[in-house]
Scaffold this motif. Structure first.
Motif, PDB file in Angstrom:
ATOM      1  N   GLY A 173       0.823  -1.211   0.000  1.00 36.90           N
ATOM      2  CA  GLY A 173       0.000   0.000   0.000  1.00 36.90           C
ATOM      3  C   GLY A 173       0.853   1.255   0.000  1.00 36.90           C
ATOM      4  N   ASN A 174       1.926   1.229   0.771  1.00 35.93           N
ATOM      5  CA  ASN A 174       2.842   2.365   0.808  1.00 35.93           C
ATOM      6  C   ASN A 174       3.506   2.566  -0.546  1.00 35.93           C
ATOM      7  OD1 ASN A 174       2.286   2.782   3.530  1.00 35.93           O
ATOM      8  ND2 ASN A 174       3.977   1.496   4.203  1.00 35.93           N
ATOM      9  N   LEU A 175       3.907   1.470  -1.170  1.00 32.64           N
ATOM     10  CA  LEU A 175       4.563   1.553  -2.475  1.00 32.64           C
ATOM     11  C   LEU A 175       3.594   2.105  -3.521  1.00 32.64           C
ATOM     12  CD1 LEU A 175       7.412   0.364  -3.739  1.00 32.64           C
ATOM     13  CD2 LEU A 175       5.785  -1.044  -4.966  1.00 32.64           C
ATOM     14  N   ILE A 176       2.366   1.618  -3.526  1.00 30.99           N
ATOM     15  CA  ILE A 176       1.363   2.092  -4.487  1.00 30.99           C
ATOM     16  C   ILE A 176       1.084   3.576  -4.262  1.00 30.99           C
ATOM     17  CG2 ILE A 176      -1.058   1.895  -5.195  1.00 30.99           C
ATOM     18  CD1 ILE A 176      -0.765  -1.162  -4.574  1.00 30.99           C
ATOM     19  N   GLY A 177       1.005   3.995  -3.010  1.00 31.95           N
ATOM     20  CA  GLY A 177       0.790   5.411  -2.704  1.00 31.95           C
ATOM     21  C   GLY A 177       1.921   6.277  -3.216  1.00 31.95           C
ATOM     22  N   LYS A 178       3.137   5.823  -3.027  1.00 36.56           N
ATOM     23  CA  LYS A 178       4.300   6.565  -3.507  1.00 36.56           C
ATOM     24  C   LYS A 178       4.308   6.613  -5.029  1.00 36.56           C
ATOM     25  CE  LYS A 178       9.194   7.125  -2.528  1.00 36.56           C
ATOM     26  NZ  LYS A 178      10.332   6.610  -1.767  1.00 36.56           N
ATOM     27  N   MET A 179       3.953   5.501  -5.663  1.00 33.68           N
ATOM     28  CA  MET A 179       3.864   5.475  -7.125  1.00 33.68           C
ATOM     29  C   MET A 179       2.859   6.518  -7.599  1.00 33.68           C
ATOM     30  SD  MET A 179       3.890   1.362  -7.839  1.00 33.68           S
ATOM     31  CE  MET A 179       3.481   1.515  -9.587  1.00 33.68           C
TER      32      MET A 179
END
Length: 67
Positions: free
Chosen positions: A7-13
Motif C-alpha cells: 500500500g505504501n509503495l502504491i501510494g508513492k507510485m
C-alpha cells in the motif's frame, strides 16, 4: 492478502506519477506480474527491496529529466 508495504509503495507510485507499466519495465517483468505481487498473490524472495529500489530508480530518473 497484500502486505502493508505494498500500500505504501502504491501510494508513492501515485504521488510520483509512476505507473505499473513503468515499474514493470524497470524490473523487466510484465504489468500483470507487478499486479499479482502488489495484490499479495505472488511473494518472490526479496521483492519488497527490489520493488522499492526500482521505484527509486524511476523517481531519480524522472527528477533528472525535469531539470
Amino acid at each position: 492478502m497484500p502486505e502493508a508495504w505494498t500500500g505504501n509503495l502504491i501510494g508513492k507510485m501515485h504521488n510520483k506519477g509512476v505507473s505499473y507499466d513503468d515499474l514493470a519495465e524497470e524490473m523487466g517483468v510484465g504489468k500483470a506480474y507487478i499486479s499479482m505481487i502488489l495484490n499479495g498473490k505472488r511473494k518472490p524472495p526479496n521483492i519488497r527491496k527490489r520493488m522499492e529500489e526500482a521505484l527509486e530508480n524511476i523517481i531519480q530518473r524522472n527528477t533528472k529529466n525535469v531539470r
